[in-house]
Design a protein around this motif. Structure first.
Motif, PDB file in Angstrom:
ATOM      1  N   ILE A   1      37.354  41.945  33.188  1.00 21.65           N
ATOM      2  CA  ILE A   1      36.597  43.142  32.812  1.00 21.65           C
ATOM      3  C   ILE A   1      37.086  44.287  33.684  1.00 21.65           C
ATOM      4  CG2 ILE A   1      34.320  44.226  32.811  1.00 21.65           C
ATOM      5  CD1 ILE A   1      33.142  41.416  32.466  1.00 21.65           C
ATOM      6  N   LYS A   2      37.304  45.459  33.095  1.00 23.11           N
ATOM      7  CA  LYS A   2      37.603  46.666  33.858  1.00 23.11           C
ATOM      8  C   LYS A   2      36.391  47.580  33.750  1.00 23.11           C
ATOM      9  CE  LYS A   2      42.584  47.092  33.855  1.00 23.11           C
ATOM     10  NZ  LYS A   2      43.704  47.984  33.561  1.00 23.11           N
ATOM     11  N   ILE A   3      35.964  48.113  34.894  1.00 19.76           N
ATOM     12  CA  ILE A   3      34.795  48.976  34.934  1.00 19.76           C
ATOM     13  C   ILE A   3      35.027  50.090  35.951  1.00 19.76           C
ATOM     14  CG2 ILE A   3      33.621  47.506  36.620  1.00 19.76           C
ATOM     15  CD1 ILE A   3      30.987  48.236  35.186  1.00 19.76           C
ATOM     16  N   LYS A   4      34.529  51.289  35.643  1.00 23.63           N
ATOM     17  CA  LYS A   4      34.661  52.424  36.555  1.00 23.63           C
ATOM     18  C   LYS A   4      33.413  52.526  37.412  1.00 23.63           C
ATOM     19  CE  LYS A   4      34.225  56.863  35.497  1.00 23.63           C
ATOM     20  NZ  LYS A   4      34.474  58.166  34.901  1.00 23.63           N
ATOM     21  N   CYS A   5      33.590  52.593  38.717  1.00 24.62           N
ATOM     22  CA  CYS A   5      32.473  52.724  39.638  1.00 24.62           C
ATOM     23  C   CYS A   5      31.896  54.136  39.519  1.00 24.62           C
ATOM     24  CB  CYS A   5      32.933  52.464  41.069  1.00 24.62           C
ATOM     25  SG  CYS A   5      31.624  52.697  42.284  1.00 24.62           S
ATOM     26  N   PRO A   6      30.594  54.266  39.319  1.00 22.35           N
ATOM     27  CA  PRO A   6      30.000  55.600  39.178  1.00 22.35           C
ATOM     28  C   PRO A   6      29.942  56.376  40.495  1.00 22.35           C
ATOM     29  CG  PRO A   6      28.295  53.934  39.109  1.00 22.35           C
ATOM     30  CD  PRO A   6      29.612  53.209  39.122  1.00 22.35           C
ATOM     31  N   ILE A   7      30.144  55.710  41.633  1.00 26.55           N
ATOM     32  CA  ILE A   7      30.082  56.396  42.920  1.00 26.55           C
ATOM     33  C   ILE A   7      31.456  56.916  43.342  1.00 26.55           C
ATOM     34  CG2 ILE A   7      29.598  56.108  45.393  1.00 26.55           C
ATOM     35  CD1 ILE A   7      27.347  54.190  44.578  1.00 26.55           C
TER      36      ILE A   7
ATOM     37  N   ILE B   1      35.486  34.547  41.285  1.00 25.92           N
ATOM     38  CA  ILE B   1      35.524  35.964  40.943  1.00 25.92           C
ATOM     39  C   ILE B   1      36.481  36.675  41.884  1.00 25.92           C
ATOM     40  CG2 ILE B   1      34.172  38.083  40.762  1.00 25.92           C
ATOM     41  CD1 ILE B   1      31.736  36.259  40.317  1.00 25.92           C
ATOM     42  N   HIS B   2      37.335  37.529  41.321  1.00 27.95           N
ATOM     43  CA  HIS B   2      38.262  38.339  42.110  1.00 27.95           C
ATOM     44  C   HIS B   2      38.134  39.791  41.646  1.00 27.95           C
ATOM     45  CE1 HIS B   2      41.831  39.499  44.314  1.00 27.95           C
ATOM     46  NE2 HIS B   2      42.264  40.094  43.222  1.00 27.95           N
ATOM     47  N   THR B   3      37.905  40.716  42.588  1.00 20.92           N
ATOM     48  CA  THR B   3      37.835  42.139  42.241  1.00 20.92           C
ATOM     49  C   THR B   3      39.025  42.859  42.860  1.00 20.92           C
ATOM     50  OG1 THR B   3      36.441  42.635  44.146  1.00 20.92           O
ATOM     51  CG2 THR B   3      35.317  42.181  42.077  1.00 20.92           C
ATOM     52  N   GLU B   4      39.531  43.850  42.135  1.00 24.44           N
ATOM     53  CA  GLU B   4      40.714  44.585  42.593  1.00 24.44           C
ATOM     54  C   GLU B   4      40.677  45.993  42.024  1.00 24.44           C
ATOM     55  OE1 GLU B   4      45.261  44.256  41.252  1.00 24.44           O
ATOM     56  OE2 GLU B   4      44.493  42.477  42.276  1.00 24.44           O
ATOM     57  N   ARG B   5      40.987  46.964  42.858  1.00 25.95           N
ATOM     58  CA  ARG B   5      41.075  48.363  42.417  1.00 25.95           C
ATOM     59  C   ARG B   5      42.373  48.535  41.638  1.00 25.95           C
ATOM     60  NH1 ARG B   5      40.784  53.635  46.300  1.00 25.95           N
ATOM     61  NH2 ARG B   5      41.378  55.148  44.725  1.00 25.95           N
ATOM     62  N   THR B   6      42.286  49.137  40.437  1.00 29.16           N
ATOM     63  CA  THR B   6      43.477  49.297  39.620  1.00 29.16           C
ATOM     64  C   THR B   6      43.957  50.739  39.521  1.00 29.16           C
ATOM     65  OG1 THR B   6      42.168  49.469  37.605  1.00 29.16           O
ATOM     66  CG2 THR B   6      42.932  47.277  38.220  1.00 29.16           C
ATOM     67  N   GLU B   7      43.025  51.708  39.551  1.00 33.07           N
ATOM     68  CA  GLU B   7      43.415  53.117  39.479  1.00 33.07           C
ATOM     69  C   GLU B   7      42.261  53.988  39.913  1.00 33.07           C
ATOM     70  OE1 GLU B   7      43.196  54.471  35.084  1.00 33.07           O
ATOM     71  OE2 GLU B   7      43.736  52.361  35.030  1.00 33.07           O
ATOM     72  N   GLN B   8      42.546  55.248  40.169  1.00 32.05           N
ATOM     73  CA  GLN B   8      41.527  56.221  40.575  1.00 32.05           C
ATOM     74  C   GLN B   8      41.441  57.280  39.471  1.00 32.05           C
ATOM     75  OE1 GLN B   8      39.763  56.191  43.531  1.00 32.05           O
ATOM     76  NE2 GLN B   8      38.642  58.033  43.073  1.00 32.05           N
TER      77      GLN B   8
ATOM     78  N   ALA C   1      39.128  46.058  38.359  1.00 30.02           N
ATOM     79  CA  ALA C   1      39.360  44.910  37.480  1.00 30.02           C
ATOM     80  C   ALA C   1      38.655  43.714  38.105  1.00 30.02           C
ATOM     81  CB  ALA C   1      40.845  44.631  37.342  1.00 30.02           C
ATOM     82  N   VAL C   2      37.779  43.096  37.340  1.00 30.02           N
ATOM     83  CA  VAL C   2      37.041  41.925  37.801  1.00 30.02           C
ATOM     84  C   VAL C   2      37.504  40.742  36.971  1.00 30.02           C
ATOM     85  CG1 VAL C   2      34.768  40.937  38.209  1.00 30.02           C
ATOM     86  CG2 VAL C   2      35.065  43.414  38.319  1.00 30.02           C
TER      87      VAL C   2
ATOM     88  N   PRO D   1      34.657  46.966  45.489  1.00 29.23           N
ATOM     89  CA  PRO D   1      35.348  46.649  46.739  1.00 29.23           C
ATOM     90  C   PRO D   1      35.814  47.902  47.492  1.00 29.23           C
ATOM     91  CG  PRO D   1      36.835  46.323  44.903  1.00 29.23           C
ATOM     92  CD  PRO D   1      35.485  46.664  44.320  1.00 29.23           C
ATOM     93  N   CYS D   2      35.647  49.089  46.885  1.00 30.72           N
ATOM     94  CA  CYS D   2      36.164  50.325  47.470  1.00 30.72           C
ATOM     95  C   CYS D   2      35.103  51.181  48.151  1.00 30.72           C
ATOM     96  CB  CYS D   2      36.841  51.164  46.388  1.00 30.72           C
ATOM     97  SG  CYS D   2      38.172  50.303  45.549  1.00 30.72           S
ATOM     98  N   CYS D   3      33.835  50.970  47.827  1.00 36.66           N
ATOM     99  CA  CYS D   3      32.795  51.840  48.381  1.00 36.66           C
ATOM    100  C   CYS D   3      31.522  51.042  48.640  1.00 36.66           C
ATOM    101  CB  CYS D   3      32.521  53.013  47.435  1.00 36.66           C
ATOM    102  SG  CYS D   3      31.644  52.574  45.929  1.00 36.66           S
ATOM    103  N   LYS D   4      30.443  51.734  48.883  1.00 40.87           N
ATOM    104  CA  LYS D   4      29.178  51.098  49.250  1.00 40.87           C
ATOM    105  C   LYS D   4      28.369  50.590  48.065  1.00 40.87           C
ATOM    106  CE  LYS D   4      26.820  55.500  49.202  1.00 40.87           C
ATOM    107  NZ  LYS D   4      26.055  56.478  49.900  1.00 40.87           N
ATOM    108  N   ASN D   5      28.850  50.793  46.840  1.00 39.95           N
ATOM    109  CA  ASN D   5      28.118  50.350  45.656  1.00 39.95           C
ATOM    110  C   ASN D   5      28.118  48.825  45.602  1.00 39.95           C
ATOM    111  OD1 ASN D   5      26.870  50.034  43.208  1.00 39.95           O
ATOM    112  ND2 ASN D   5      28.376  51.160  42.032  1.00 39.95           N
ATOM    113  N   LYS D   6      26.969  48.232  45.849  1.00 42.97           N
ATOM    114  CA  LYS D   6      26.865  46.769  45.903  1.00 42.97           C
ATOM    115  C   LYS D   6      26.555  46.134  44.553  1.00 42.97           C
ATOM    116  CE  LYS D   6      27.278  46.543  50.391  1.00 42.97           C
ATOM    117  NZ  LYS D   6      28.607  46.725  50.837  1.00 42.97           N
TER     118      LYS D   6
END
Length: 59
Positions: free
Chosen positions: A28-34, A48-55, A40-41, A10-15
């Motif tokens: 599930i928590k996953i780190k975006c490679p971009i 389905i709900h996605t939310e940024r939890t940390e950088q 957090a999904v 939800p934070c960048c262009k990674n679809k």
């Protein structure tokens, strides 16, 4: 068995962070490679709900 769903950042262009079955339940928590944001999904009753939890800082 449900249909396959593409989960994007939800934070960048990674679809496509990963694919999930529509019958998946839980969080599930996953780190975006971009953008390196930790996402957090939440899967609950085929919603389905996605939310940024940390950088994560990069060097």
């Amino acid at each position: 068995m449900g249909r396959e769903i593409h989960i994007g950042c939800p934070c960048c262009k990674n679809k496509r962070l990963f694919d999930a079955d529509s019958d998946t339940e839980g969080v599930i928590k996953i780190k975006c490679p971009i953008c390196k944001a930790v996402i957090a999904v939440s899967f609950h009753k085929q919603k389905i709900h996605t939310e940024r939890t940390e950088q994560i800082a990069t060097q």
